[in-house]
Write an enzyme that holds these catalytic residues in place. Sequence first.
Site, PDB file in Angstrom:
ATOM      1  N   GLY A 119       2.658   6.697  -6.337  1.00 46.37           N
ATOM      2  CA  GLY A 119       3.791   7.639  -6.275  1.00 46.37           C
ATOM      3  C   GLY A 119       3.935   8.285  -4.910  1.00 46.37           C
ATOM      4  O   GLY A 119       3.104   8.118  -4.022  1.00 46.37           O
ATOM      5  N   GLY A 121       3.226  10.695  -2.720  1.00 48.74           N
ATOM      6  CA  GLY A 121       2.226  11.761  -2.618  1.00 48.74           C
ATOM      7  C   GLY A 121       2.558  12.766  -1.534  1.00 48.74           C
ATOM      8  O   GLY A 121       1.999  13.859  -1.493  1.00 48.74           O
ATOM      9  N   GLY A 155      -0.546  16.052   1.090  1.00 44.45           N
ATOM     10  CA  GLY A 155       0.926  15.984   1.105  1.00 44.45           C
ATOM     11  C   GLY A 155       1.536  16.112   2.487  1.00 44.45           C
ATOM     12  O   GLY A 155       2.753  16.185   2.628  1.00 44.45           O
ATOM     13  N   ARG A 219      10.456   0.793  -4.629  1.00 45.92           N
ATOM     14  CA  ARG A 219       9.535  -0.257  -4.188  1.00 45.92           C
ATOM     15  C   ARG A 219       9.238  -1.224  -5.327  1.00 45.92           C
ATOM     16  O   ARG A 219       9.514  -0.910  -6.497  1.00 45.92           O
ATOM     17  CB  ARG A 219       8.199   0.400  -3.768  1.00 45.92           C
ATOM     18  N   ASP A 289       3.243  -1.355  -3.194  1.00 47.33           N
ATOM     19  CA  ASP A 289       3.951  -0.076  -3.152  1.00 47.33           C
ATOM     20  C   ASP A 289       4.617   0.130  -1.794  1.00 47.33           C
ATOM     21  O   ASP A 289       5.363   1.094  -1.615  1.00 47.33           O
ATOM     22  CB  ASP A 289       2.993   1.088  -3.439  1.00 47.33           C
ATOM     23  N   ASN A 290       4.346  -0.746  -0.846  1.00 46.54           N
ATOM     24  CA  ASN A 290       4.962  -0.624   0.479  1.00 46.54           C
ATOM     25  C   ASN A 290       5.979  -1.734   0.723  1.00 46.54           C
ATOM     26  O   ASN A 290       6.315  -2.020   1.867  1.00 46.54           O
ATOM     27  CB  ASN A 290       3.881  -0.655   1.568  1.00 46.54           C
TER      28      ASN A 290
HETATM   29  P1  AMP Z   1       0.225   4.512   2.054  1.00 51.44           P
HETATM   30  O1  AMP Z   1      -1.023   3.755   2.306  1.00 51.44           O
HETATM   31  O2  AMP Z   1       0.622   5.414   3.197  1.00 51.44           O
HETATM   32  O3  AMP Z   1       1.347   3.652   1.603  1.00 51.44           O
HETATM   33  O4  AMP Z   1      -0.081   5.527   0.872  1.00 51.44           O
HETATM   34  C1  AMP Z   1      -0.563   5.129  -0.369  1.00 51.44           C
HETATM   35  C2  AMP Z   1      -0.418   6.257  -1.350  1.00 51.44           C
HETATM   36  O5  AMP Z   1      -1.130   7.405  -0.892  1.00 51.44           O
HETATM   37  C3  AMP Z   1       1.003   6.715  -1.600  1.00 51.44           C
HETATM   38  O6  AMP Z   1       1.090   7.081  -2.941  1.00 51.44           O
HETATM   39  C4  AMP Z   1       1.129   7.914  -0.698  1.00 51.44           C
HETATM   40  O7  AMP Z   1       2.123   8.807  -1.104  1.00 51.44           O
HETATM   41  C5  AMP Z   1      -0.256   8.525  -0.816  1.00 51.44           C
HETATM   42  N1  AMP Z   1      -0.628   9.336   0.352  1.00 51.44           N
HETATM   43  C6  AMP Z   1      -0.921   8.901   1.592  1.00 51.44           C
HETATM   44  N2  AMP Z   1      -1.203   9.942   2.401  1.00 51.44           N
HETATM   45  C7  AMP Z   1      -1.078  11.071   1.662  1.00 51.44           C
HETATM   46  C8  AMP Z   1      -1.230  12.467   1.921  1.00 51.44           C
HETATM   47  N3  AMP Z   1      -1.588  12.928   3.109  1.00 51.44           N
HETATM   48  N4  AMP Z   1      -1.003  13.302   0.901  1.00 51.44           N
HETATM   49  C9  AMP Z   1      -0.666  12.871  -0.308  1.00 51.44           C
HETATM   50  N5  AMP Z   1      -0.506  11.580  -0.622  1.00 51.44           N
HETATM   51  C10 AMP Z   1      -0.710  10.682   0.346  1.00 51.44           C
HETATM   52 MG    MG Z   2       3.202   3.788   1.091  1.00 50.02          MG
END
Ligand code: AMP
Ligand code: MG
Length: 543
Positions: A119, A121, A155, A219, A289-290
Amino acid sequence: MTDPTIAKVLTSASPPVDLCDLSFDDHFVRSLPADPSRVNQPRQVRDACYSWVSPTPVNTPRLLAWSDDAGNLLGIARPVDSTSPAVEALAGNRLLPGMRPFAACYGGHQFGQWAGQLGDGRAISLAEVVNPAGQRWELQLKGAGPTPYSRRADGRAVLRSSLREFLCSEAMHHLGIPTTRALSLVTTGDWVVRDMFYDGNPQAEPGAIVCRVAPSFVRLGNFELLASRGEIKTLRRLADYVIETHFPELGSPSPASYAAWFTEVCRRTAVMIAHWMRVGFVHGVMNTDNLSILGLTIDYGPYGWLEPYDPAWTPNTTDESGRRYCYANQPRIGLWNLTQFGRALQPLLETAEGIEAGLAVYRDTFDHTYRHLMAGKLGLATLEDADDEKLLADLFELLQIAETDWAIFFRKLADVPVDAQSDAALIEPLRAAYYAPDALAPRHEAQIVGWLRRYLARIQRDSLEPAIRQARMRQANPKFVLRNYLAQQAIDAAEKGDPSLIETLLEVMGHPYDEQPQHEALAGKRPEWARHKAGCSALSCSS
Ligand code: AMP
Ligand code: MG
């Protein structure tokens, strides 16, 4: 009904307005089931497409960069000053009338493993804007504070990763590659603690928020999560919504239109990845998810650009051992991801054939587009026969006998003289592409010359006017790409309070196929100091 030509003149004439004066829409949240809870605590969210959540205000928001191009697309004017109410809205400190912010619920396969619920985040969508041309765009803040999907994280986002996302989104757009866009980059005045290389050295870094923009941020993982939980009714609602809103040409929802939609997602993803291969872009974290449902490049994290050509290169330190997401694997991973997506859609389809057919379209589209783009890079109309295939295969060997810069090699290939009197004259334009041009072994020089002679004989067969061929090659081979070391220099300067390189890079990357001789320095290969510097050669997911 308005005459379409008149409508076009009218819309293109409407001047951009301040963000605060815009009217907003909420089609996504109006159409889809919400999480009934408003508790902003990490938790599992069942049978919903999103959760209501507001951005958490930041200390002292300041506009650091703005994309006029994205602003014009949306009909939004550059904020009058760096602290204006529009900037407060872009930092999440002020909600404008009509904004109904939310975080989307999705899951995903990370590095090949099912990860369950992920989700948004740290991304919070503010609202949708329907621009003067009638296109719908979602505005989303990345780094706007915790959501129910933040798990154990904060976040927030740091300036370095936000600046990289801001610049690269716009650079990719101007390269002609499907991508989410970026409107603004705002510093928050807050500090964010990150352990950049996960080695026990957490540091406080300046925080920032990017406002990114896309018709939709849905996504593949949004569908996977619903399917994994057996929430089929919601799965169907989301599929219907996406088809009706973003693929209306496919007709009303039915097993046939679901299959056609799956095929179209496969086709778009194949085209996108073929373009990544063309320009030497490595996404770095191709988790499901990306991957966007619209075939857009999304979630710029530890991405990078091939500098010395190396098919096994990955910019992502987390991926160093497996190299799952290295340059050469990207087409295969696209297929793997779409296979997972197809599985998730299975409950909506009557048979498995639609999925097989879509995956076949992925393979064919990728092969066809990739060959077409590679032919274009070489200045050929098509790759015609086995000899052409061999010419290309031998080129990939050639690019590895000595460290050769991907972008510069192809850009300079157009300048190789067809009537060179000597081997030295033939190779001269390409010297700039070699990381150690003076150390090329004589046998390597002979190999390069041998390949160039075959290549020149081949282009003569196409009997295209040299000037026309060169112009076409320059349209296929960008002179400027957002090399990691350039982004890193912009980050280092911005952290010291100087945003000028962001502006320059945004401007230069806005015309990546033009010569722009005054910016020659930004087209250079990676300098030696950047070879092992953090942020220039290797990046982590920490952002
Ligand atoms: P990513 O690898 O950036 O695609 O992130 C994978 C997951 O981790 C997604 O659900 C993001 O929203 C969550 N996420 C990454 N960094 C943070 C953060 N600093 N705070 C909260 N959620 C995060
Ligand atoms: Mg992501």
